[in-house]
Design a protein around this motif. Sequence first.
Motif, PDB file in Angstrom:
ATOM      1  N   ALA A   1       0.890  -1.277  -0.145  1.00 58.94           N
ATOM      2  CA  ALA A   1       0.159   0.034   0.268  1.00 58.94           C
ATOM      3  C   ALA A   1       0.939   1.352   0.050  1.00 58.94           C
ATOM      4  O   ALA A   1       1.939   1.145   0.260  1.00 58.94           O
ATOM      5  CB  ALA A   1      -1.018   0.029   1.327  1.00 58.94           C
ATOM      6  N   VAL A   2       0.413   2.396  -0.361  1.00 59.30           N
ATOM      7  CA  VAL A   2       1.061   3.561  -0.359  1.00 59.30           C
ATOM      8  C   VAL A   2       0.509   4.679   0.415  1.00 59.30           C
ATOM      9  O   VAL A   2      -0.766   4.985   0.323  1.00 59.30           O
ATOM     10  CB  VAL A   2       1.095   4.287  -1.994  1.00 59.30           C
ATOM     11  N   LEU A   3       1.326   4.943   1.615  1.00 57.03           N
ATOM     12  CA  LEU A   3       0.764   6.140   2.493  1.00 57.03           C
ATOM     13  C   LEU A   3       1.277   7.507   1.676  1.00 57.03           C
ATOM     14  O   LEU A   3       2.461   7.836   1.449  1.00 57.03           O
ATOM     15  CB  LEU A   3       1.597   6.010   3.781  1.00 57.03           C
ATOM     16  N   LEU A   4       0.303   8.376   1.416  1.00 56.27           N
ATOM     17  CA  LEU A   4       0.347   9.437   0.688  1.00 56.27           C
ATOM     18  C   LEU A   4       0.198  10.765   1.963  1.00 56.27           C
ATOM     19  O   LEU A   4      -0.712  10.911   2.372  1.00 56.27           O
ATOM     20  CB  LEU A   4      -0.820   9.853  -0.506  1.00 56.27           C
ATOM     21  N   TYR A   5       1.057  11.599   1.472  1.00 58.25           N
ATOM     22  CA  TYR A   5       0.990  13.053   2.507  1.00 58.25           C
ATOM     23  C   TYR A   5       0.811  14.190   1.453  1.00 58.25           C
ATOM     24  O   TYR A   5       1.854  14.451   0.991  1.00 58.25           O
ATOM     25  CB  TYR A   5       2.359  13.028   3.249  1.00 58.25           C
ATOM     26  N   ASP A   6      -0.227  14.527   1.499  1.00 54.36           N
ATOM     27  CA  ASP A   6      -0.662  15.676   0.365  1.00 54.36           C
ATOM     28  C   ASP A   6       0.251  17.142   1.060  1.00 54.36           C
ATOM     29  O   ASP A   6      -0.333  17.626   2.196  1.00 54.36           O
ATOM     30  CB  ASP A   6      -2.047  15.907   0.512  1.00 54.36           C
ATOM     31  N   VAL A   7       1.228  17.522   0.460  1.00 60.63           N
ATOM     32  CA  VAL A   7       1.649  18.774   1.088  1.00 60.63           C
ATOM     33  C   VAL A   7       1.765  19.929   0.095  1.00 60.63           C
ATOM     34  O   VAL A   7       2.459  21.074   0.428  1.00 60.63           O
ATOM     35  CB  VAL A   7       3.414  18.272   1.183  1.00 60.63           C
ATOM     36  N   THR A   8       0.773  20.169  -0.551  1.00 60.93           N
ATOM     37  CA  THR A   8       0.411  20.993  -1.664  1.00 60.93           C
ATOM     38  C   THR A   8       0.303  22.420  -0.942  1.00 60.93           C
ATOM     39  O   THR A   8       0.937  23.593  -1.345  1.00 60.93           O
ATOM     40  CB  THR A   8      -0.790  20.751  -2.684  1.00 60.93           C
ATOM     41  N   GLY A   9      -0.410  22.355  -0.058  1.00 57.73           N
ATOM     42  CA  GLY A   9      -0.699  23.720   0.900  1.00 57.73           C
ATOM     43  C   GLY A   9       0.440  23.775   1.842  1.00 57.73           C
ATOM     44  O   GLY A   9       0.201  24.747   2.733  1.00 57.73           O
ATOM     45  N   GLU A  10       1.428  22.857   2.375  1.00 56.80           N
ATOM     46  CA  GLU A  10       2.249  22.991   3.312  1.00 56.80           C
ATOM     47  C   GLU A  10       3.652  23.424   3.028  1.00 56.80           C
ATOM     48  O   GLU A  10       4.663  23.672   3.710  1.00 56.80           O
ATOM     49  CB  GLU A  10       2.201  21.718   4.393  1.00 56.80           C
ATOM     50  N   LEU A  11       3.857  23.702   1.562  1.00 61.47           N
ATOM     51  CA  LEU A  11       5.200  23.997   1.022  1.00 61.47           C
ATOM     52  C   LEU A  11       5.300  25.407   1.544  1.00 61.47           C
ATOM     53  O   LEU A  11       4.447  26.174   1.383  1.00 61.47           O
ATOM     54  CB  LEU A  11       5.288  23.685  -0.349  1.00 61.47           C
ATOM     55  N   THR A  12       6.497  25.812   2.007  1.00 59.75           N
ATOM     56  CA  THR A  12       6.733  27.181   2.517  1.00 59.75           C
ATOM     57  C   THR A  12       7.800  27.806   1.513  1.00 59.75           C
ATOM     58  O   THR A  12       7.775  28.995   1.292  1.00 59.75           O
ATOM     59  CB  THR A  12       7.357  27.251   3.894  1.00 59.75           C
ATOM     60  N   VAL A  13       8.704  27.069   1.111  1.00 57.69           N
ATOM     61  CA  VAL A  13      10.032  27.546   0.455  1.00 57.69           C
ATOM     62  C   VAL A  13       9.588  27.983  -1.223  1.00 57.69           C
ATOM     63  O   VAL A  13       9.483  29.432  -1.510  1.00 57.69           O
ATOM     64  CB  VAL A  13      11.285  26.543   0.206  1.00 57.69           C
ATOM     65  N   THR A  14       8.840  27.041  -1.730  1.00 56.90           N
ATOM     66  CA  THR A  14       8.447  27.551  -3.214  1.00 56.90           C
ATOM     67  C   THR A  14       7.597  28.749  -3.354  1.00 56.90           C
ATOM     68  O   THR A  14       7.723  29.721  -3.961  1.00 56.90           O
ATOM     69  CB  THR A  14       8.047  26.281  -3.819  1.00 56.90           C
ATOM     70  N   PRO A  15       6.439  28.847  -2.373  1.00 54.21           N
ATOM     71  CA  PRO A  15       5.509  29.680  -2.732  1.00 54.21           C
ATOM     72  C   PRO A  15       6.165  31.286  -2.243  1.00 54.21           C
ATOM     73  O   PRO A  15       5.779  32.315  -2.728  1.00 54.21           O
ATOM     74  CB  PRO A  15       4.215  29.498  -1.559  1.00 54.21           C
ATOM     75  N   ARG A  16       7.075  31.266  -0.999  1.00 51.99           N
ATOM     76  CA  ARG A  16       7.767  32.537  -0.727  1.00 51.99           C
ATOM     77  C   ARG A  16       8.868  32.817  -1.516  1.00 51.99           C
ATOM     78  O   ARG A  16       9.616  33.642  -1.119  1.00 51.99           O
ATOM     79  CB  ARG A  16       7.987  32.478   0.809  1.00 51.99           C
ATOM     80  N   LEU A  17       9.272  32.108  -2.637  1.00 48.83           N
ATOM     81  CA  LEU A  17      10.358  32.322  -3.203  1.00 48.83           C
ATOM     82  C   LEU A  17      10.511  33.685  -4.070  1.00 48.83           C
ATOM     83  O   LEU A  17      11.504  34.230  -3.818  1.00 48.83           O
ATOM     84  CB  LEU A  17      10.694  31.144  -4.477  1.00 48.83           C
ATOM     85  N   PRO A  18       9.589  34.426  -4.650  1.00 46.75           N
ATOM     86  CA  PRO A  18       9.715  35.737  -5.020  1.00 46.75           C
ATOM     87  C   PRO A  18       9.873  36.720  -3.983  1.00 46.75           C
ATOM     88  O   PRO A  18      10.753  37.626  -4.247  1.00 46.75           O
ATOM     89  CB  PRO A  18       8.238  35.719  -5.814  1.00 46.75           C
ATOM     90  N   ALA A  19       8.980  36.656  -2.881  1.00 47.68           N
ATOM     91  CA  ALA A  19       9.405  37.517  -1.782  1.00 47.68           C
ATOM     92  C   ALA A  19      10.832  37.370  -1.614  1.00 47.68           C
ATOM     93  O   ALA A  19      11.794  38.415  -1.022  1.00 47.68           O
ATOM     94  CB  ALA A  19       8.435  37.355  -0.779  1.00 47.68           C
ATOM     95  N   GLY A  20      11.288  36.237  -1.258  1.00 44.28           N
ATOM     96  CA  GLY A  20      12.922  35.819  -0.824  1.00 44.28           C
ATOM     97  C   GLY A  20      13.625  36.365  -1.714  1.00 44.28           C
ATOM     98  O   GLY A  20      14.643  36.671  -1.454  1.00 44.28           O
ATOM     99  N   LEU A  21      13.164  36.277  -3.115  1.00 46.03           N
ATOM    100  CA  LEU A  21      14.042  36.680  -4.133  1.00 46.03           C
ATOM    101  C   LEU A  21      14.620  38.127  -4.057  1.00 46.03           C
ATOM    102  O   LEU A  21      15.482  38.587  -4.123  1.00 46.03           O
ATOM    103  CB  LEU A  21      13.717  36.304  -5.328  1.00 46.03           C
ATOM    104  N   ALA A  22      13.165  38.993  -3.561  1.00 47.49           N
ATOM    105  CA  ALA A  22      13.508  40.378  -3.582  1.00 47.49           C
ATOM    106  C   ALA A  22      14.636  40.685  -2.336  1.00 47.49           C
ATOM    107  O   ALA A  22      15.218  41.717  -2.243  1.00 47.49           O
ATOM    108  CB  ALA A  22      12.182  40.894  -3.052  1.00 47.49           C
ATOM    109  N   TYR A  23      14.277  39.960  -1.253  1.00 42.32           N
ATOM    110  CA  TYR A  23      15.329  40.169  -0.136  1.00 42.32           C
ATOM    111  C   TYR A  23      16.610  39.882  -0.495  1.00 42.32           C
ATOM    112  O   TYR A  23      17.542  40.477  -0.187  1.00 42.32           O
ATOM    113  CB  TYR A  23      14.847  39.486   0.987  1.00 42.32           C
ATOM    114  N   ALA A  24      16.923  38.764  -1.333  1.00 43.83           N
ATOM    115  CA  ALA A  24      18.185  38.316  -1.801  1.00 43.83           C
ATOM    116  C   ALA A  24      18.677  39.322  -2.641  1.00 43.83           C
ATOM    117  O   ALA A  24      19.902  39.590  -2.509  1.00 43.83           O
ATOM    118  CB  ALA A  24      18.228  36.891  -2.489  1.00 43.83           C
ATOM    119  N   VAL A  25      17.819  39.852  -3.786  1.00 44.19           N
ATOM    120  CA  VAL A  25      18.572  41.115  -4.465  1.00 44.19           C
ATOM    121  C   VAL A  25      18.966  42.221  -3.525  1.00 44.19           C
ATOM    122  O   VAL A  25      20.069  42.849  -3.964  1.00 44.19           O
ATOM    123  CB  VAL A  25      17.575  41.567  -5.358  1.00 44.19           C
ATOM    124  N   ALA A  26      18.152  42.690  -2.566  1.00 47.32           N
ATOM    125  CA  ALA A  26      18.396  43.625  -1.816  1.00 47.32           C
ATOM    126  C   ALA A  26      19.819  43.358  -1.071  1.00 47.32           C
ATOM    127  O   ALA A  26      20.706  44.125  -0.859  1.00 47.32           O
ATOM    128  CB  ALA A  26      17.528  44.033  -0.831  1.00 47.32           C
TER     129      ALA A  26
END
Length: 407
Positions: free
Chosen positions: A113-138
Motif C-alpha cells: 500500500a502507499v501512504l500519501l502525504y498531501d503537502v500542496t498547501g504546506e510547502l513554504t519555500v517555493t510559494p515564498r520564493l518571489p518575496a525571498g528573491l526580492a530580499y536576496a537582491v537587496a
Amino acid sequence: MRRRSLREALVRRWMLFAALLSLLFAGITLLLLFVLEDSFIDRRLQTVAATLPADTRRASLPEHFTLVPFAGLSPREQRHLGNRSTGAMAEFRRDDGRYVHARLVPAADGGRAVLLYDVTGELTVTPRLPAGLAYAVAAFVLALLCAWLLANAFVGRAERHAHRLVAQVRATPDPASLEALARAEPVGEFAEILLLHAEVWRGRHAAVERERETLAFLAHELRTPLQSARTSLALLQEADTTSPALQRLQRALSRLERAGNAILWLSSEVTLAGAQPTHAASALRELADELQPLAATRRQTFRVHVAPGLRWDAPWEAVETLLANLLLNAIQHGGAGTIEVEADATQLAIRNPPAAADAPGFGIGLDIARRLAVRIGWQLEMRVSAERVCCELRWPDPHPFEPVPSS
C-alpha cells in the motif's frame, strides 16, 4: 590599449569576487531550505507510517494523509515508486495536480500500500520564493556596496602608499638612497621593485660615466695631433694652394676637428651658449663653399637661401659641426642634383634627391646629430620620400632674428 589604474582594476576584481561569493551563498542557502523542508516532511511521513496498525484498513490517519493500495495509483504515479521494497519513499505530483510525498507500507492482504502525504498547501519555500528573491537582491546589492566601500578603503591606502613611494623615488638622488628606501619599505613586492630599479640605475650610471670618460679622453687626445696636422698643412699650402690632395686633406682635417668638438660637447654637461651671435647667411655659404668640391665629384650643387638678417645665438663651432654632418650626409648618401639649404626665422631645411639605393644614410649618425641639436637647444627631424630626403632643424620661437634695415 586603454590603460586602467591599479585602483580601478583591484576594486572591480574585489566586487566580482564579492558578487560570486554572494551568489554562491544564496544558492547554498536556497538548496538547504529545500533540503530542510523535505526532511521535515519525510520525518512526519515516517512517524505516521510507524503508527499504522497491522490492519491498515482500520487505520485512522491525520489530516492530509491518505492510504491507498498500490494498484489504486495511476500507471504514471506507479512509475515513481516502481519495484521498490517496503519503506521506500518518493515525491511527485499526482494526476490531479496535488504534490505528495509517498511511502510504501505493507497492506493487510500481504501486498503493498502507499501512504500519501498531501503537502500542496504546506510547502513554504517555493510559494515564498518571489518575496525571498526580492530580499536576496537587496542583500546582494548591499553586499556589493559594502565590497565597493571596503575595496576602495583598502586600495585607497595602497594607492596613497604607492604615490608616496613614487614621489620618494623621484626625489632620490642616487642608487644608494634608493636601496636604503627599499630596506625601509614594509611591502616586499615594492621593495623588490625598488632594488631592481636601483640595480638598473647603478648599471646605467656606470655606463654613462664610462662613455663620458671615453669621450673626454678622445677629445683630449685628438686636439694635439690635429693642431700639428693643421700646422703642417698650412706649410704645405704655402707652396701649393691648388693641389686636390691638399684640398681633400683640408676637408679631412676640418671634419676631424668638428668630430673632436662634437665629442667634447657630448661629454660635457655645460650648457652651450654663444659669445656672439652667428650671421647665418655668411656662415652657411662658407660651409657650402668648403664642401662644394666634394659635392662636385658626385655631380651635386648647393643652393643656399637664408632669410636676411638671420642670426643664431648658439656658438658657431657647435652649429657648424651639426650642419656639416647634415650636409656631408646629403652629399655622400644623396643622388646627383641640387642640395637645397633654406633657413628662416624658425627653421632650417636641407633637401636633397635620394640616391639609387634605398638607404638614405645617417644610421647611428642621426642619433648623434640629434644629441648635438639638443645640446644647442634645437630639434632635428628627418623625412624620406621617393622624391626628396629632408632634414629639418627647428629652434624655439621666437628666435633671435634681426631683420635687415630698409634703406
